[in-house]
Design a protein around this motif. Structure first.
Motif, PDB file in Angstrom:
ATOM      1  N   ALA A 104       0.833  -1.188   0.070  1.00  0.00           N
ATOM      2  CA  ALA A 104      -0.068   0.056   0.077  1.00  0.00           C
ATOM      3  C   ALA A 104       0.852   1.194  -0.052  1.00  0.00           C
ATOM      4  O   ALA A 104       1.762   1.680   0.966  1.00  0.00           O
ATOM      5  CB  ALA A 104      -0.899   0.089   1.462  1.00  0.00           C
ATOM      6  N   SER A 105       0.736   2.222  -0.924  1.00  0.00           N
ATOM      7  CA  SER A 105       1.333   3.388  -1.409  1.00  0.00           C
ATOM      8  C   SER A 105       0.709   4.601  -0.269  1.00  0.00           C
ATOM      9  O   SER A 105      -0.408   4.563  -0.803  1.00  0.00           O
ATOM     10  CB  SER A 105       1.770   3.809  -2.713  1.00  0.00           C
ATOM     11  OG  SER A 105       2.738   4.784  -2.753  1.00  0.00           O
ATOM     12  N   LEU A 106       1.500   5.060   0.262  1.00  0.00           N
ATOM     13  CA  LEU A 106       0.997   6.351   0.852  1.00  0.00           C
ATOM     14  C   LEU A 106       1.854   7.507   0.786  1.00  0.00           C
ATOM     15  O   LEU A 106       2.981   7.405   0.777  1.00  0.00           O
ATOM     16  CB  LEU A 106       0.892   6.119   2.486  1.00  0.00           C
ATOM     17  CG  LEU A 106      -0.004   5.052   2.963  1.00  0.00           C
ATOM     18  CD1 LEU A 106       0.326   4.591   4.430  1.00  0.00           C
ATOM     19  CD2 LEU A 106      -1.373   4.836   2.623  1.00  0.00           C
ATOM     20  N   ASN A 107       1.171   8.614   0.917  1.00  0.00           N
ATOM     21  CA  ASN A 107       2.078  10.049   0.662  1.00  0.00           C
ATOM     22  C   ASN A 107       1.823  10.829   2.031  1.00  0.00           C
ATOM     23  O   ASN A 107       0.636  11.292   2.016  1.00  0.00           O
ATOM     24  CB  ASN A 107       1.442  10.501  -0.468  1.00  0.00           C
ATOM     25  CG  ASN A 107       2.536  11.752  -1.029  1.00  0.00           C
ATOM     26  OD1 ASN A 107       2.992  12.583  -0.106  1.00  0.00           O
ATOM     27  ND2 ASN A 107       2.825  11.941  -2.236  1.00  0.00           N
ATOM     28  N   LEU A 108       3.024  11.225   2.617  1.00  0.00           N
ATOM     29  CA  LEU A 108       2.577  12.239   3.820  1.00  0.00           C
ATOM     30  C   LEU A 108       2.937  13.394   3.521  1.00  0.00           C
ATOM     31  O   LEU A 108       3.154  14.401   4.536  1.00  0.00           O
ATOM     32  CB  LEU A 108       3.692  11.591   4.971  1.00  0.00           C
ATOM     33  CG  LEU A 108       3.056  10.282   5.614  1.00  0.00           C
ATOM     34  CD1 LEU A 108       4.138  10.028   6.738  1.00  0.00           C
ATOM     35  CD2 LEU A 108       1.741  10.537   6.271  1.00  0.00           C
ATOM     36  N   SER A 109       3.042  13.824   2.226  1.00  0.00           N
ATOM     37  CA  SER A 109       3.525  15.296   1.848  1.00  0.00           C
ATOM     38  C   SER A 109       2.463  16.413   2.217  1.00  0.00           C
ATOM     39  O   SER A 109       2.747  17.652   2.506  1.00  0.00           O
ATOM     40  CB  SER A 109       3.873  15.268   0.351  1.00  0.00           C
ATOM     41  OG  SER A 109       5.093  14.609   0.469  1.00  0.00           O
ATOM     42  N   TYR A 110       1.118  15.787   2.435  1.00  0.00           N
ATOM     43  CA  TYR A 110       0.103  16.885   2.649  1.00  0.00           C
ATOM     44  C   TYR A 110      -0.883  16.524   3.813  1.00  0.00           C
ATOM     45  O   TYR A 110      -1.778  17.184   3.903  1.00  0.00           O
ATOM     46  CB  TYR A 110      -0.602  16.822   1.310  1.00  0.00           C
ATOM     47  CG  TYR A 110      -1.178  15.509   0.697  1.00  0.00           C
ATOM     48  CD1 TYR A 110      -0.229  14.851  -0.036  1.00  0.00           C
ATOM     49  CD2 TYR A 110      -2.334  14.899   1.189  1.00  0.00           C
ATOM     50  CE1 TYR A 110      -0.815  13.587  -0.669  1.00  0.00           C
ATOM     51  CE2 TYR A 110      -2.465  13.522   0.717  1.00  0.00           C
ATOM     52  CZ  TYR A 110      -1.639  13.067  -0.184  1.00  0.00           C
ATOM     53  OH  TYR A 110      -2.107  11.622  -0.592  1.00  0.00           O
ATOM     54  N   MET A 111      -0.507  15.498   4.626  1.00  0.00           N
ATOM     55  CA  MET A 111      -1.240  14.887   5.784  1.00  0.00           C
ATOM     56  C   MET A 111      -0.148  14.772   6.992  1.00  0.00           C
ATOM     57  O   MET A 111       0.789  14.090   6.719  1.00  0.00           O
ATOM     58  CB  MET A 111      -2.440  13.850   5.561  1.00  0.00           C
ATOM     59  CG  MET A 111      -3.316  14.265   4.690  1.00  0.00           C
ATOM     60  SD  MET A 111      -4.549  13.151   4.619  1.00  0.00           S
ATOM     61  CE  MET A 111      -5.280  13.188   6.303  1.00  0.00           C
ATOM     62  N   PRO A 112      -0.601  15.197   8.184  1.00  0.00           N
ATOM     63  CA  PRO A 112       0.229  15.121   9.406  1.00  0.00           C
ATOM     64  C   PRO A 112       0.303  13.713   9.805  1.00  0.00           C
ATOM     65  O   PRO A 112       1.301  12.903  10.619  1.00  0.00           O
ATOM     66  CB  PRO A 112      -0.063  15.890  10.344  1.00  0.00           C
ATOM     67  CG  PRO A 112      -1.443  16.350   9.850  1.00  0.00           C
ATOM     68  CD  PRO A 112      -1.605  16.294   8.649  1.00  0.00           C
ATOM     69  N   GLU A 113      -0.810  12.954   9.594  1.00  0.00           N
ATOM     70  CA  GLU A 113      -1.069  11.700  10.089  1.00  0.00           C
ATOM     71  C   GLU A 113      -1.859  10.761   9.036  1.00  0.00           C
ATOM     72  O   GLU A 113      -2.953  11.493   8.279  1.00  0.00           O
ATOM     73  CB  GLU A 113      -1.595  11.691  11.304  1.00  0.00           C
ATOM     74  CG  GLU A 113      -1.731  10.275  11.870  1.00  0.00           C
ATOM     75  CD  GLU A 113      -1.785  10.228  13.197  1.00  0.00           C
ATOM     76  OE1 GLU A 113      -2.453   9.235  13.941  1.00  0.00           O
ATOM     77  OE2 GLU A 113      -1.651  11.266  14.119  1.00  0.00           O
ATOM     78  N   LYS A 114      -1.523   9.555   8.711  1.00  0.00           N
ATOM     79  CA  LYS A 114      -2.261   8.875   7.576  1.00  0.00           C
ATOM     80  C   LYS A 114      -2.875   7.521   8.463  1.00  0.00           C
ATOM     81  O   LYS A 114      -1.874   6.841   9.135  1.00  0.00           O
ATOM     82  CB  LYS A 114      -1.358   8.353   6.490  1.00  0.00           C
ATOM     83  CG  LYS A 114      -1.953   8.020   5.370  1.00  0.00           C
ATOM     84  CD  LYS A 114      -2.391   9.267   4.571  1.00  0.00           C
ATOM     85  CE  LYS A 114      -3.259   8.734   3.125  1.00  0.00           C
ATOM     86  NZ  LYS A 114      -3.445   9.776   2.411  1.00  0.00           N
ATOM     87  N   SER A 115      -4.075   7.228   8.336  1.00  0.00           N
ATOM     88  CA  SER A 115      -4.659   5.971   8.769  1.00  0.00           C
ATOM     89  C   SER A 115      -4.987   5.180   7.732  1.00  0.00           C
ATOM     90  O   SER A 115      -5.563   5.702   6.709  1.00  0.00           O
ATOM     91  CB  SER A 115      -5.865   6.435   9.720  1.00  0.00           C
ATOM     92  OG  SER A 115      -6.214   5.400  10.412  1.00  0.00           O
ATOM     93  N   VAL A 116      -4.629   4.042   7.828  1.00  0.00           N
ATOM     94  CA  VAL A 116      -5.093   2.969   6.735  1.00  0.00           C
ATOM     95  C   VAL A 116      -5.311   1.453   7.298  1.00  0.00           C
ATOM     96  O   VAL A 116      -5.181   1.201   8.283  1.00  0.00           O
ATOM     97  CB  VAL A 116      -3.695   2.568   5.868  1.00  0.00           C
ATOM     98  CG1 VAL A 116      -2.608   2.087   6.703  1.00  0.00           C
ATOM     99  CG2 VAL A 116      -4.128   1.769   4.667  1.00  0.00           C
ATOM    100  N   VAL A 117      -6.479   1.232   6.531  1.00  0.00           N
ATOM    101  CA  VAL A 117      -7.030  -0.424   6.896  1.00  0.00           C
ATOM    102  C   VAL A 117      -6.319  -1.299   5.866  1.00  0.00           C
ATOM    103  O   VAL A 117      -6.504  -1.047   4.644  1.00  0.00           O
ATOM    104  CB  VAL A 117      -8.599  -0.189   6.959  1.00  0.00           C
ATOM    105  CG1 VAL A 117      -8.761  -1.632   6.969  1.00  0.00           C
ATOM    106  CG2 VAL A 117      -8.968   0.553   8.060  1.00  0.00           C
TER     107      VAL A 117
END
Length: 347
Positions: A104-117
Motif C-alpha cells: 500500500a503506497s501512502l503520501n505524507l506530503s500533505y497530511m500530518p498523519e495517515k490512517s489505513v486499513v
C-alpha cells in the motif's frame, strides 16, 4: 437561535461546504509537510472483509527506493504505528503465508498523519478483491514510462505545490497510456489546484469512463464537485458509488456523510461520519462533520467530545483557537441544562 448555535455554525459550517478532496484542500491551505520529521502512519490489519484482527503480523515500512526503514508487529487488535517520519511517499508491505501480499503506497506530503486499513485476502479466494487491489494491478499493467510520469507529477503537485508542472507530467502519462484512468484522475486534481473546476470535472468523468465506472477516487471527486455547487442529490449518488467500490476509502465515507447531512438524512449522515472516523481517526475534518451532525441533533455531550477531538488535532489554527472558545460555551450550556433539570425535579 442561541448564541452557542450561531458560534458553532461560524466555526464548522465552512467545513461542510469545503467539498474538495483533502489533498487539494491541503494545497490551498498551503504549507507542505515534506520537511517535517514528526509525521505518523498508523492503521489496522484485518483478515478478509470482516473485523477479525490480524494479530502479531509484521508490517514493513519501505521508502521510495524499496528499502525497509521500519517494521512493527501488530498488536492484539491488529494495530500498528510508525512515528517521527519525514514527508514523502512510503509503502506498507504485509506478507503473510497463505494470503496475498499487500503493498500500500501512502503520501505524507500533505497530511500530518495517515490512517489505513489493510485487508489480507486468502490466496485461494479467486473473487475480485477490493477496489484498491484492482487499481494497484491496473497501474502495474501500465507502461513504466507512464508510471514514472505519474510519480513525478504527484511529487510536484502534493509536495512541491507545482500544479502546472504536475499537469504536464500527468498529460504525458496519458499520452503514453491512453487507458490510464488513474492519470486522468490526477489531471483533475491538478486542475482543481489551478482553480479550473470545469476542467477538473471533465477529467473526473473521463477517468470514470476509462475505468468502466470502477474507480472510487474519481467517483468521490466528481461527487464533491457536485456537492460544492449544491447539487446534493446527484453528488450523493456519485459519492455513494465511490463508497460502494471502496468502503475503506475514508474520504468517501466523509463526503457521503456531508452529502446526507445536506439532504437532512441526519441518522445516515452520522453512520457515514462514524465510519470515516474509524478509518481515519486523526483527520480533524471528520470531527468538524461530526460536530455539525451532533449540533443538528442537539446532542451537546457528543458535540463537546467532537470539539475536544478537533482541538487535540488542530489546536493552533484560527479554527482551533475558536473551537477552544466555543468549548466553554458548550460547557456552560450543559451546566445550565443540568441545573434546570435539577430544579424541575426539586419538590
Amino acid at each position: 437561535m442561541s448564541r452557542l448555535y450561531i458560534g458553532l455554525v461560524v466555526l464548522f459550517s465552512f467545513a461542510a461546504c469545503v467539498l474538495l478532496p483533502t489533498r487539494v484542500s491541503a494545497l490551498r491551505l498551503g504549507g507542505s509537510l515534506s520537511n517535517s520529521n514528526n509525521l505518523t502512519i498508523s492503521g489496522n490489519v484485518y483478515y478478509g472483509d470482516g473485523n477479525q484482527a490480524a494479530a502479531h503480523v509484521m508490517v514493513q515500512l519501505q521508502d521510495t527506493a524499496g528499502e525497509t526503514r521500519l517494521q512493527d508487529e501488530t498488536n492484539d487488535s491488529g494495530g500498528f504505528e510508525f512515528q517521527r517520519l519525514g514527508g514523502g511517499t512510503y509503502t506498507l508491505m504485509v506478507d503473510v503465508q497463505g494470503y496475498q501480499r499487500v503493498a500500500a503506497s501512502l503520501n505524507l506530503s500533505y497530511m500530518p498523519e495517515k490512517s489505513v486499513v489493510i485487508r489480507l485476502r486468502a490466496l485461494s479466494d479467486e473473487k475480485e478483491t477490493a477496489a484498491a487491489s484492482s487499481v494497484s494491478a491496473h497501474e502495474l499493467s501500465m507502461p513504466e514510462k507512464a508510471r514514472e510520469r505519474i510519480s513525478a507529477g504527484k511529487k510536484k503537485l502534493y509536495a512541491e505545490k507545482n500544479a502546472q508542472g504536475a499537469l504536464e507530467d500527468f498529460r504525458s502519462a496519458l499520452a503514453a497510456a491512453p487507458g490510464y484512468y488513474e492519470a486522468c484522475y490526477q489531471v483533475g486534481m491538478a486542475y482543481l489546484s489551478l482553480g479550473r473546476r470545469d476542467d477538473a470535472e471533465a477529467s473526473f468523468r473521463k477517468s470514470i469512463e476509462l475505468s468502466g465506472d470502477r474507480y472510487s477516487e474519481a467517483e468521490v471527486g466528481l461527487g464533491t464537485l457536485m456537492l460544492d455547487r449544491r447539487d446534493f442529490a446527484q453528488g450523493e449518488k456519485a459519492v455513494r458509488r465511490g463508497v460502494e467500490l471502496n468502503p475503506d476509502y475514508w474520504l468517501g465515507q466523509y463526503e457521503l456523510g456531508r452529502a446526507l447531512l445536506n439532504l437532512d438524512r441526519v441518522a445516515e449522515a452520522l453512520q457515514a461520519a462514524d465510519q470515516a472516523k474509524s478509518l481515519a481517526p486523526s483527520a480533524a475534518i471528520v470531527y468538524r462533520l461530526l460536530s455539525n451532525i451532533h449540533l443538528r441533533q442537539k446532542d451537546y455531550p457528543a458535540l463537546l467530545a467532537d470539539i475536544d477531538s478537533y482541538i487535540k488535532l488542530d489546536p493552533d489554527s484560527a479554527a482551533g483557537i475558536r473551537a477552544k472558545q466555543l468549548r466553554e460555551q458548550v460547557i456552560q450550556k450543559l451546566d445550565t441544562a443540568e441545573a434546570t433539570t435539577a430544579a424541575e425535579k426539586t419538590p
